[in-house]
Scaffold this motif. Sequence first.
Motif, PDB file in Angstrom:
ATOM      1  N   ARG A  86      -8.048   0.727  -4.386  1.00 23.34           N
ATOM      2  CA  ARG A  86      -8.679   1.753  -3.560  1.00 23.34           C
ATOM      3  C   ARG A  86      -8.001   3.110  -3.661  1.00 23.34           C
ATOM      4  N   TYR A  87      -6.849   3.173  -4.332  1.00 23.82           N
ATOM      5  CA  TYR A  87      -6.143   4.448  -4.482  1.00 23.82           C
ATOM      6  C   TYR A  87      -6.464   5.138  -5.809  1.00 23.82           C
ATOM      7  N   ALA A  88      -7.312   4.528  -6.610  1.00 22.07           N
ATOM      8  CA  ALA A  88      -7.604   5.057  -7.947  1.00 22.07           C
ATOM      9  C   ALA A  88      -8.143   6.482  -7.922  1.00 22.07           C
ATOM     10  N   ASN A  89      -8.828   6.870  -6.862  1.00 25.31           N
ATOM     11  CA  ASN A  89      -9.413   8.212  -6.794  1.00 25.31           C
ATOM     12  C   ASN A  89      -8.525   9.227  -6.090  1.00 25.31           C
TER      13      ASN A  89
ATOM     14  N   ASP B 240       0.821  -1.215   0.000  1.00 24.63           N
ATOM     15  CA  ASP B 240       0.000   0.000   0.000  1.00 24.63           C
ATOM     16  C   ASP B 240       0.854   1.263   0.000  1.00 24.63           C
ATOM     17  N   ALA B 241       2.007   1.206   0.646  1.00 21.97           N
ATOM     18  CA  ALA B 241       2.874   2.390   0.733  1.00 21.97           C
ATOM     19  C   ALA B 241       3.278   2.891  -0.647  1.00 21.97           C
ATOM     20  N   PHE B 242       3.378   1.999  -1.626  1.00 19.56           N
ATOM     21  CA  PHE B 242       3.745   2.391  -2.989  1.00 19.56           C
ATOM     22  C   PHE B 242       2.753   3.402  -3.552  1.00 19.56           C
ATOM     23  N   PHE B 243       1.478   3.217  -3.243  1.00 15.54           N
ATOM     24  CA  PHE B 243       0.421   4.061  -3.809  1.00 15.54           C
ATOM     25  C   PHE B 243       0.135   5.314  -2.997  1.00 15.54           C
ATOM     26  N   MET B 244       0.771   5.453  -1.859  1.00 14.35           N
ATOM     27  CA  MET B 244       0.641   6.666  -1.053  1.00 14.35           C
ATOM     28  C   MET B 244       1.783   7.598  -1.455  1.00 14.35           C
TER      29      MET B 244
END
Length: 122
Positions: free
Chosen positions: A86-89, A54-58
Amino acid sequence: MKVEMIEVGEKRVMIVADKGVVIRDEDTAMDALLVANYSTNTHLLAIPETAFSDAFFMVKTGLAEKILKQYGDYGFKCAVYGSMGRYANSKPLQTFMRETNKSSFAHFAKNLDAAVEWLVQD
Protein backbone atom coordinates in the motif's frame (compact mmCIF):
# COMPACT_ATOMS: atom_id res chain seq x y z
CA MET A 1 13.42 -16.06 12.33
CA LYS A 2 12.99 -18.57 9.53
CA VAL A 3 15.58 -18.29 6.78
CA GLU A 4 16.60 -20.10 3.64
CA MET A 5 20.01 -20.01 2.03
CA ILE A 6 20.70 -20.27 -1.66
CA GLU A 7 24.01 -20.43 -3.46
CA VAL A 8 24.65 -18.58 -6.68
CA GLY A 9 28.05 -19.54 -7.97
CA GLU A 10 30.31 -19.21 -4.96
CA LYS A 11 28.08 -16.68 -3.18
CA ARG A 12 25.52 -17.40 -0.50
CA VAL A 13 22.34 -15.39 -0.13
CA MET A 14 20.15 -15.55 2.97
CA ILE A 15 16.45 -15.15 2.30
CA VAL A 16 14.12 -14.29 5.15
CA ALA A 17 11.34 -16.85 4.72
CA ASP A 18 8.93 -15.75 7.44
CA LYS A 19 5.41 -15.02 6.31
CA GLY A 20 4.81 -12.25 8.83
CA VAL A 21 6.53 -9.18 10.20
CA VAL A 22 9.86 -10.03 11.83
CA ILE A 23 11.66 -6.70 11.52
CA ARG A 24 9.89 -4.09 13.61
CA ASP A 25 12.73 -1.87 14.76
CA GLU A 26 16.52 -1.54 14.83
CA ASP A 27 16.88 -4.36 17.37
CA THR A 28 14.99 -6.92 15.30
CA ALA A 29 16.91 -5.72 12.24
CA MET A 30 20.13 -6.58 14.07
CA ASP A 31 18.73 -10.02 14.83
CA ALA A 32 18.47 -10.63 11.08
CA LEU A 33 22.12 -9.65 10.67
CA LEU A 34 23.19 -12.02 13.41
CA VAL A 35 21.24 -14.90 11.88
CA ALA A 36 22.78 -14.17 8.48
CA ASN A 37 26.29 -13.93 9.83
CA TYR A 38 26.29 -16.87 12.20
CA SER A 39 23.73 -19.30 10.77
CA THR A 40 24.36 -18.97 7.06
CA ASN A 41 27.79 -17.32 7.04
CA THR A 42 26.85 -14.68 4.50
CA HIS A 43 26.68 -10.92 4.20
CA LEU A 44 24.06 -10.97 1.46
CA LEU A 45 20.45 -10.59 2.60
CA ALA A 46 17.21 -10.77 0.61
CA ILE A 47 14.27 -9.66 2.71
CA PRO A 48 10.66 -9.58 1.50
CA GLU A 49 8.75 -6.39 2.13
CA THR A 50 6.28 -8.39 4.21
CA ALA A 51 8.99 -8.99 6.83
CA PHE A 52 9.05 -5.28 7.73
CA SER A 53 6.62 -3.36 9.89
CA ASP A 54 4.59 -0.54 8.35
CA ALA A 55 6.88 1.99 10.05
CA PHE A 56 9.71 0.89 7.74
CA PHE A 57 7.82 2.21 4.72
CA MET A 58 6.86 5.52 6.31
CA VAL A 59 9.88 7.59 5.35
CA LYS A 60 9.16 10.20 8.00
CA THR A 61 9.95 7.65 10.76
CA GLY A 62 13.52 7.28 9.46
CA LEU A 63 13.42 3.57 10.30
CA ALA A 64 14.25 2.31 6.81
CA GLU A 65 17.19 4.67 6.53
CA LYS A 66 18.53 3.65 9.95
CA ILE A 67 18.17 -0.07 9.31
CA LEU A 68 19.68 -0.04 5.82
CA LYS A 69 22.55 2.20 6.93
CA GLN A 70 23.20 -0.11 9.87
CA TYR A 71 23.38 -3.08 7.49
CA GLY A 72 25.84 -1.22 5.29
CA ASP A 73 27.94 -0.13 8.28
CA TYR A 74 28.38 -3.79 9.20
CA GLY A 75 29.43 -4.73 5.67
CA PHE A 76 26.17 -6.35 4.60
CA LYS A 77 24.34 -5.97 1.31
CA CYS A 78 20.58 -6.01 1.66
CA ALA A 79 17.87 -6.20 -0.97
CA VAL A 80 14.26 -5.58 0.02
CA TYR A 81 11.94 -7.10 -2.53
CA GLY A 82 8.25 -6.93 -3.36
CA SER A 83 5.64 -4.50 -4.61
CA MET A 84 5.87 -2.37 -1.43
CA GLY A 85 2.14 -2.90 -0.99
CA ARG A 86 0.00 0.00 0.00
CA TYR A 87 3.02 2.32 0.17
CA ALA A 88 3.96 1.85 -3.50
CA ASN A 89 2.39 5.19 -4.48
CA SER A 90 4.06 7.18 -1.71
CA LYS A 91 6.18 9.91 -3.29
CA PRO A 92 8.58 10.09 -0.31
CA LEU A 93 9.05 6.30 -0.40
CA GLN A 94 9.60 6.30 -4.17
CA THR A 95 12.27 9.00 -3.75
CA PHE A 96 13.89 7.11 -0.88
CA MET A 97 13.92 3.86 -2.89
CA ARG A 98 15.42 5.60 -5.93
CA GLU A 99 18.18 7.19 -3.82
CA THR A 100 18.82 3.95 -1.93
CA ASN A 101 19.21 2.05 -5.18
CA LYS A 102 22.19 4.27 -6.02
CA SER A 103 24.06 2.84 -3.01
CA SER A 104 26.31 -0.20 -3.01
CA PHE A 105 24.84 -1.74 0.15
CA ALA A 106 21.04 -1.55 -0.16
CA HIS A 107 18.54 -2.02 -2.94
CA PHE A 108 14.80 -2.25 -3.51
CA ALA A 109 13.79 -4.89 -6.07
CA LYS A 110 10.47 -5.94 -7.59
CA ASN A 111 10.93 -9.66 -6.87
CA LEU A 112 13.27 -12.23 -5.34
CA ASP A 113 15.06 -12.99 -8.60
CA ALA A 114 15.91 -9.32 -9.13
CA ALA A 115 17.02 -9.02 -5.50
CA VAL A 116 19.35 -12.02 -5.76
CA GLU A 117 20.72 -10.81 -9.09
CA TRP A 118 21.62 -7.44 -7.53
CA LEU A 119 23.13 -9.05 -4.43
CA VAL A 120 25.49 -11.38 -6.29
CA GLN A 121 26.76 -8.86 -8.82
CA ASP A 122 30.31 -7.64 -8.26
